[in-house]
Write an enzyme that holds these catalytic residues in place. Structure first.
Site, PDB file in Angstrom:
ATOM      1  N   HIS A 287       0.762  -1.301   0.238  1.00 26.64           N
ATOM      2  CA  HIS A 287      -0.070   0.102  -0.564  1.00 26.64           C
ATOM      3  C   HIS A 287       0.421   1.463  -0.232  1.00 26.64           C
ATOM      4  O   HIS A 287       0.678   2.046  -0.328  1.00 26.64           O
ATOM      5  CB  HIS A 287      -0.903  -0.220   1.089  1.00 26.64           C
ATOM      6  CG  HIS A 287      -2.327   1.128   0.970  1.00 26.64           C
ATOM      7  ND1 HIS A 287      -2.120   1.618   0.102  1.00 26.64           N
ATOM      8  CD2 HIS A 287      -3.145   0.092   1.572  1.00 26.64           C
ATOM      9  CE1 HIS A 287      -3.264   2.145  -0.136  1.00 26.64           C
ATOM     10  NE2 HIS A 287      -4.939   1.281   1.131  1.00 26.64           N
TER      11      HIS A 287
ATOM     12  N   ASP B  73      -2.624   2.307  -4.389  1.00 29.52           N
ATOM     13  CA  ASP B  73      -3.589   2.474  -3.305  1.00 29.52           C
ATOM     14  C   ASP B  73      -4.390   1.444  -4.526  1.00 29.52           C
ATOM     15  O   ASP B  73      -4.413   1.342  -5.557  1.00 29.52           O
ATOM     16  CB  ASP B  73      -4.320   3.817  -3.370  1.00 29.52           C
ATOM     17  CG  ASP B  73      -3.541   5.153  -2.638  1.00 29.52           C
ATOM     18  OD1 ASP B  73      -3.150   4.793  -1.735  1.00 29.52           O
ATOM     19  OD2 ASP B  73      -3.923   6.010  -2.959  1.00 29.52           O
TER      20      ASP B  73
END
Length: 364
Positions: A337, A341
């Site tokens: 992450h 995204d």
């Protein structure tokens, strides 16, 4: 006098296990001659003599786990003496309190992982080992399997990945009707193509369009690679290895399929070279052949993403308002992450899905 150093053949490699000495103390060796087999992070490889001379002293015996960049042997010229400082072995780092407690309770310090500065074993580490031994004593034990070699490496690397990387998983289902039809037609032309090869090619083409996940994180930088080298996880009796298909985006399906088969066979015969497993930028793990429908693999550090591939199952689906039975397959993308995204990652996975559902894109 020259030290033989245990090399680091992979960025994540921290230790190597001495498998077999091909020469014994006192033997003559030639520069470039293999003298020892070592089990590393991903494969068994040989270490060569850095100079010609006499293998005067072996510092790590078979079965020893040695940190990378440490000397494992000494080569000298004929008649040359060894200075004493070269043959001293590193002592286990432990505090005096930890040593006293370990001696009192009969605890082997080499079996404990230190949590103190520089990996030093402290009193709390020994107390933890005592508590664990007491808990185990209350249960009947069938077998004790030592965590070593490849299994130890896998445990360390995956723990490192889980601890340091914030993973996110997204899943899509793929209609494999056209992909299976293409594979059938290619087989009729005596062109063997595996499902894994199709997935590798689909991933490589998607990374070519959107290279964000073809990357790694170093400190406060995201390094995006130009080369697209897709690793393919191969299961072995005591773990797994990830040989690499280099520049997969530039190779034809049949070539990728042949490479996967050849590398898988080499892996099972312990014939992989360091080059076979180095330089991967993305990993594909296919458990579909084990009838697994869906799973979330752990990212292979230092990479930023991994794709899990499930089995192909006949399922009812709605196509333009009518029910049909189609061969469906789950893809699970796990990504770092820190790198991207959910929305851009889902767009990447959609590209992989589109490539598989329109397999003509894979042969252009």
């Amino acid at each position: 006098m020259k030290e033989v150093i245990l090399p680091r053949i992979d960025p994540g490699m921290e230790t190597g296990k001495i498998v077999e000495w091909l020469k014994k103390e006192g033997d003559e060796v030639e520069e470039g001659e293999p003298i020892v087999k070592v089990e590393g992070e991903k494969t068994v490889f040989t270490v060569e003599a850095p100079v010609s001379g006499i293998l005067r002293k072996i510092l790590a015996k078979e079965g020893d786990e040695v940190p990378v960049t440490r000397p494992i042997a000494i080569i000298t010229a004929p008649g040359e003496e060894i200075r004493e400082e070269f043959v001293e072995r590193e002592r286990i780092k432990a505090s005096p309190a930890a040593r006293r407690l370990a001696k009192e309770y009969g605890i082997d310090l080499s079996s404990i992982t230190g949590t103190g500065p520089g990996g030093r074993i402290v009193k709390e580490d020994v107390l933890r080992a005592i508590r664990l031994r007491k808990e185990k004593a209350e249960l009947r034990i069938k077998e004790v399997i030592k965590l070593e070699g490849m299994r130890k490496t896998i445990a360390r690397r995956l723990s490192e990945s889980h601890r340091n990387v914030p993973p996110v998983a997204i899943v899509m289902e793929v209609d494999m009707s056209k992909a299976l039809e293409l594979r059938r037609k290619m087989r009729e032309e005596n062109k063997k193509v595996s499902i894994t090869a199709m997935v590798v090619k689909a991933v490589a083409k998607a990374l070519e369009q959107d290279p964000t996940l073809n990357s790694t994180v170093e400190g406060d930088r995201i390094i995006v690679y130009e080369d697209i080298n897709v690793g393919v996880a191969v299961s072995l009796p005591d773990g797994l290895v990830v040989p690499v298909i280099r520049n997969a985006n530039k190779k034809e399906l049949t070539e990728i399929s042949r490479e996967i088969e050849a590398l898988s066979n080499k892996a099972r015969e312990e014939g992989l070279s360091p080059e076979d497993v180095a330089g991967g930028t993305f990993t594909v793990s296919n458990l579909g052949i084990r009838d697994v429908e869906f799973f979330t693999p752990i990212i292979n550090p230092p990479q930023a993403a991994i794709l899990g591939v499930g089995t192909i199952s006949e399922k009812p689906v709605v196509i333009e308002g009518r029910m049909e039975v189609r061969p469906m397959m789950h893809l699970s993308l796990v990504f770092d992450h820190r790198v991207t995204d959910g929305v851009p990652a889902s767009e990447f996975l959609r590209k992989v899905k589109e490539n598989l559902e329109n397999p003509d894109l894979l042969i252009t």
